[in-house]
Scaffold this motif. Structure first.
Motif, PDB file in Angstrom:
ATOM      1  N   PHE A 103       0.846  -1.189   0.000  1.00 20.88           N
ATOM      2  CA  PHE A 103       0.000   0.000   0.000  1.00 20.88           C
ATOM      3  C   PHE A 103       0.883   1.240   0.000  1.00 20.88           C
ATOM      4  CE2 PHE A 103      -2.856  -2.877   2.637  1.00 20.88           C
ATOM      5  CZ  PHE A 103      -3.723  -3.153   1.591  1.00 20.88           C
ATOM      6  N   VAL A 104       0.321   2.333  -0.463  1.00 22.02           N
ATOM      7  CA  VAL A 104       0.999   3.614  -0.279  1.00 22.02           C
ATOM      8  C   VAL A 104       0.943   3.946   1.203  1.00 22.02           C
ATOM      9  CG1 VAL A 104       0.462   4.405  -2.601  1.00 22.02           C
ATOM     10  CG2 VAL A 104      -1.093   4.940  -0.726  1.00 22.02           C
ATOM     11  N   ALA A 105       1.762   4.881   1.634  1.00 18.25           N
ATOM     12  CA  ALA A 105       1.853   5.221   3.053  1.00 18.25           C
ATOM     13  C   ALA A 105       0.469   5.473   3.647  1.00 18.25           C
ATOM     14  CB  ALA A 105       2.738   6.446   3.237  1.00 18.25           C
ATOM     15  N   GLY A 106       0.216   4.799   4.758  1.00 15.37           N
ATOM     16  CA  GLY A 106      -1.071   4.947   5.415  1.00 15.37           C
ATOM     17  C   GLY A 106      -2.086   3.911   5.006  1.00 15.37           C
ATOM     18  N   GLY A 107      -1.809   3.167   3.920  1.00 21.95           N
ATOM     19  CA  GLY A 107      -2.712   2.111   3.496  1.00 21.95           C
ATOM     20  C   GLY A 107      -3.951   2.574   2.770  1.00 21.95           C
ATOM     21  N   SER A 108      -3.951   3.816   2.284  1.00 24.96           N
ATOM     22  CA  SER A 108      -5.160   4.356   1.659  1.00 24.96           C
ATOM     23  C   SER A 108      -5.481   3.699   0.320  1.00 24.96           C
ATOM     24  CB  SER A 108      -5.026   5.869   1.470  1.00 24.96           C
ATOM     25  OG  SER A 108      -3.910   6.166   0.638  1.00 24.96           O
ATOM     26  N   ARG A 109      -4.465   3.257  -0.390  1.00 22.22           N
ATOM     27  CA  ARG A 109      -4.687   2.601  -1.686  1.00 22.22           C
ATOM     28  C   ARG A 109      -3.528   1.668  -1.995  1.00 22.22           C
ATOM     29  NH1 ARG A 109      -1.505   5.278  -5.451  1.00 22.22           N
ATOM     30  NH2 ARG A 109      -0.838   7.388  -4.826  1.00 22.22           N
ATOM     31  N   ILE A 110      -3.769   0.786  -2.963  1.00 18.63           N
ATOM     32  CA  ILE A 110      -2.738  -0.159  -3.401  1.00 18.63           C
ATOM     33  C   ILE A 110      -1.629   0.608  -4.114  1.00 18.63           C
ATOM     34  CG2 ILE A 110      -2.259  -2.033  -5.027  1.00 18.63           C
ATOM     35  CD1 ILE A 110      -5.060  -3.073  -4.474  1.00 18.63           C
ATOM     36  N   ASP A 111      -0.386   0.231  -3.845  1.00 22.63           N
ATOM     37  CA  ASP A 111       0.755   0.780  -4.569  1.00 22.63           C
ATOM     38  C   ASP A 111       0.975  -0.100  -5.798  1.00 22.63           C
ATOM     39  OD1 ASP A 111       3.252   1.560  -5.538  1.00 22.63           O
ATOM     40  OD2 ASP A 111       4.013   2.043  -3.542  1.00 22.63           O
ATOM     41  N   GLU A 112       0.391   0.296  -6.907  1.00 19.80           N
ATOM     42  CA  GLU A 112       0.375  -0.555  -8.091  1.00 19.80           C
ATOM     43  C   GLU A 112       1.771  -0.814  -8.640  1.00 19.80           C
ATOM     44  OE1 GLU A 112      -2.411   0.491 -11.089  1.00 19.80           O
ATOM     45  OE2 GLU A 112      -4.108   0.567  -9.692  1.00 19.80           O
ATOM     46  N   ARG A 113       2.607   0.198  -8.641  1.00 19.78           N
ATOM     47  CA  ARG A 113       3.963  -0.001  -9.164  1.00 19.78           C
ATOM     48  C   ARG A 113       4.743  -0.982  -8.295  1.00 19.78           C
ATOM     49  NH1 ARG A 113       8.418   4.599 -10.983  1.00 19.78           N
ATOM     50  NH2 ARG A 113      10.087   3.120 -11.474  1.00 19.78           N
ATOM     51  N   ALA A 114       4.613  -0.846  -6.976  1.00 18.58           N
ATOM     52  CA  ALA A 114       5.311  -1.765  -6.083  1.00 18.58           C
ATOM     53  C   ALA A 114       4.804  -3.190  -6.268  1.00 18.58           C
ATOM     54  CB  ALA A 114       5.138  -1.320  -4.634  1.00 18.58           C
ATOM     55  N   CYS A 115       3.497  -3.343  -6.479  1.00 16.84           N
ATOM     56  CA  CYS A 115       2.928  -4.677  -6.731  1.00 16.84           C
ATOM     57  C   CYS A 115       3.551  -5.309  -7.967  1.00 16.84           C
ATOM     58  CB  CYS A 115       1.422  -4.583  -6.917  1.00 16.84           C
ATOM     59  SG  CYS A 115       0.483  -4.248  -5.415  1.00 16.84           S
ATOM     60  N   ALA A 116       3.610  -4.552  -9.046  1.00 15.82           N
ATOM     61  CA  ALA A 116       4.164  -5.076 -10.295  1.00 15.82           C
ATOM     62  C   ALA A 116       5.648  -5.391 -10.156  1.00 15.82           C
ATOM     63  CB  ALA A 116       3.939  -4.069 -11.421  1.00 15.82           C
ATOM     64  N   ASP A 117       6.394  -4.509  -9.492  1.00 15.62           N
ATOM     65  CA  ASP A 117       7.836  -4.739  -9.316  1.00 15.62           C
ATOM     66  C   ASP A 117       8.101  -5.957  -8.436  1.00 15.62           C
ATOM     67  OD1 ASP A 117       8.344  -2.574 -10.892  1.00 15.62           O
ATOM     68  OD2 ASP A 117       8.889  -1.216  -9.251  1.00 15.62           O
ATOM     69  N   LEU A 118       7.296  -6.113  -7.400  1.00 18.25           N
ATOM     70  CA  LEU A 118       7.446  -7.261  -6.511  1.00 18.25           C
ATOM     71  C   LEU A 118       7.173  -8.554  -7.269  1.00 18.25           C
ATOM     72  CD1 LEU A 118       8.118  -7.734  -3.517  1.00 18.25           C
ATOM     73  CD2 LEU A 118       5.652  -7.693  -3.053  1.00 18.25           C
ATOM     74  N   MET A 119       6.157  -8.534  -8.093  1.00 16.66           N
ATOM     75  CA  MET A 119       5.826  -9.699  -8.907  1.00 16.66           C
ATOM     76  C   MET A 119       6.968 -10.044  -9.857  1.00 16.66           C
ATOM     77  SD  MET A 119       3.324 -11.831  -9.678  1.00 16.66           S
ATOM     78  CE  MET A 119       3.020 -12.982 -11.013  1.00 16.66           C
ATOM     79  N   ALA A 130       2.060  -8.620 -15.073  1.00  6.30           N
ATOM     80  CA  ALA A 130       3.480  -8.781 -14.748  1.00  6.30           C
ATOM     81  C   ALA A 130       3.957 -10.197 -15.037  1.00  6.30           C
ATOM     82  CB  ALA A 130       3.728  -8.427 -13.286  1.00  6.30           C
ATOM     83  N   ALA A 131       3.096 -11.177 -14.785  1.00  4.00           N
ATOM     84  CA  ALA A 131       3.484 -12.568 -15.023  1.00  4.00           C
ATOM     85  C   ALA A 131       3.580 -12.880 -16.505  1.00  4.00           C
ATOM     86  CB  ALA A 131       2.488 -13.509 -14.362  1.00  4.00           C
ATOM     87  N   ALA A 132       2.695 -12.304 -17.293  1.00  2.27           N
ATOM     88  CA  ALA A 132       2.688 -12.497 -18.744  1.00  2.27           C
ATOM     89  C   ALA A 132       2.782 -13.974 -19.130  1.00  2.27           C
ATOM     90  CB  ALA A 132       3.830 -11.708 -19.387  1.00  2.27           C
ATOM     91  N   GLY A 133       2.101 -14.818 -18.365  1.00  2.00           N
ATOM     92  CA  GLY A 133       2.056 -16.238 -18.679  1.00  2.00           C
ATOM     93  C   GLY A 133       3.262 -17.045 -18.257  1.00  2.00           C
ATOM     94  N   ARG A 134       4.252 -16.383 -17.636  1.00  2.00           N
ATOM     95  CA  ARG A 134       5.482 -17.108 -17.279  1.00  2.00           C
ATOM     96  C   ARG A 134       5.287 -18.044 -16.097  1.00  2.00           C
ATOM     97  NH1 ARG A 134       9.495 -12.200 -16.528  1.00  2.00           N
ATOM     98  NH2 ARG A 134       7.535 -11.220 -15.833  1.00  2.00           N
ATOM     99  N   VAL A 135       4.435 -17.669 -15.170  1.00  2.00           N
ATOM    100  CA  VAL A 135       4.118 -18.525 -14.026  1.00  2.00           C
ATOM    101  C   VAL A 135       2.617 -18.443 -13.782  1.00  2.00           C
ATOM    102  CG1 VAL A 135       6.386 -18.182 -12.949  1.00  2.00           C
ATOM    103  CG2 VAL A 135       4.460 -16.710 -12.297  1.00  2.00           C
ATOM    104  N   PRO A 136       2.043 -19.449 -13.133  1.00  2.00           N
ATOM    105  CA  PRO A 136       0.618 -19.377 -12.814  1.00  2.00           C
ATOM    106  C   PRO A 136       0.320 -18.278 -11.802  1.00  2.00           C
ATOM    107  CG  PRO A 136       1.457 -21.625 -12.582  1.00  2.00           C
ATOM    108  CD  PRO A 136       2.642 -20.728 -12.732  1.00  2.00           C
ATOM    109  N   VAL A 137      -0.813 -17.641 -11.986  1.00  2.00           N
ATOM    110  CA  VAL A 137      -1.321 -16.666 -11.027  1.00  2.00           C
ATOM    111  C   VAL A 137      -2.631 -17.201 -10.479  1.00  2.00           C
ATOM    112  CG1 VAL A 137      -2.162 -14.311 -10.687  1.00  2.00           C
ATOM    113  CG2 VAL A 137      -0.225 -14.729 -12.219  1.00  2.00           C
TER     114      VAL A 137
END
Length: 324
Positions: free
Chosen positions: A28-44, A82-89
């Protein structure tokens, strides 16, 4: 779905889903107000680069109970892109309401998820007949592979072998994630549901022993932090290298113990925040950040793992900005 297509998908599932599967946190972005989309994609992307065999999004480690319908949908889309078919989601779609669980499962199917992870309902405490009807209703109305998930420590209910046997007869239900930590379960489940029924551990502390006892992998919390080690661990188990598997489990054990001191995902999010500048430790209430003593234990375990001179490298390089 045609019977022939059912059989083909079920037969292929164990070859596609297994190994080290990360129960991915939701940044989440600081405070948890919304999903941090870029961090989600980078983590994946980092998870895949480190050798993770698949990911689960939108379940307990991903703070699913506090996500909105829209956030669940978006989180799954980010992971699939982010997975683009490389691994199951795999999408976590289980709730304690059958209609809501079915809706989440159908939405995951429409988005293109490879499977749904459906946890036993919490708080309602249904009977075995209620559990059967819950899972059967979801599997029969959604054209998506379903993994059952039993975690009695959180839900207060467990799936009996007789219930598993009934559910295994439904073609879309391909397996079970077992978070009981009971190492007698692989054999019991195989007898009840058949040898082709996919079994995954949901308990990091016994992950190696579970796979060596007949499982096909683990849906792991600690893999958020050490994806390469967890992938190596499961490969060693699946190739029958008991010695290496035991060594890797021992290396991970101090970190696993530190993460289990408080309710998931607070500890694992804190650990990731030390490793990666793009992941904040923020949670949504009623979850809170770990106590100071838990944080200290996590820091010590990370330092010990980073300084370990064992044969398998621990690469923190993708987490530029982690604490030294």
């Amino acid at each position: 779905m045609r019977a022939g297509a059912d059989a083909e998908r079920r037969s292929a599932a164990p070859h596609r889903i297994g190994g080290s599967l990360t129960a991915l946190v939701t940044p989440f972005v600081a405070g948890g107000s919304r999903i941090d989309e870029r961090a989600c994609a980078d983590l994946m992307s980092w998870q895949i680069a480190e050798g993770t065999d698949g990911v689960v999004v939108g379940e307990a480690t991903g703070e699913a109970p506090t996500l909105t319908f829209t956030e669940r949908d978006r989180l799954l889309c980010i992971a699939l892109e982010a997975a683009a078919g490389r691994v199951p989601v795999i999408a976590g779609t289980g709730t304690n309401c059958t209609r809501t669980s079915l809706s989440f499962t159908q939405r995951a199917e429409a988005a293109g998820a490879d499977a749904a992870l459906v946890v036993a309902p919490s708080y309602n405490k249904p009977t075995q007949e209620g559990l059967y009807r819950h899972f059967a209703a979801i599997a029969r109305k959604a054209d998506l592979l379903v993994l059952l998930y039993t975690v009695p420590s959180r839900t207060g209910v467990d799936l009996a072998p007789e219930t598993l046997a009934r559910l295994a007869a439904i073609p879309c239900i391909i397996g079970l994630t077992d978070a009981t930590g009971d190492l007698t379960r692989p054999a019991v489940t195989a007898r009840a549901a058949g040898p082709a029924f996919l079994q995954l551990s949901g308990h990091d502390a016994t992950a190696a022993a579970f796979t060596l006892a007949g499982g096909r992998g683990c849906i792991s919390v600690v893999a958020n932090i050490a994806p390469r080690l967890c992938a190596e661990l499961q490969r060693a188990c699946l190739t029958g290298d008991h010695r290496r598997a035991t060594m890797l489990q021992a290396r991970l054990s101090p970190l696993i113990a530190a993460l289990e001191r408080e309710t998931d995902p607070g500890p694992v999010k804190f650990a990731l925040s030390l490793m990666r500048a793009d992941v904040a430790p923020d949670l949504r209430l009623p979850l809170v950040v770990p106590r100071p003593e838990t944080a200290a234990a996590i820091e010590a375990a990370l330092e010990g793992l980073r300084g370990d001179e064992g044969s398998v490298p621990v690469d923190w390089s993708a987490g530029a900005g982690h604490a030294a």
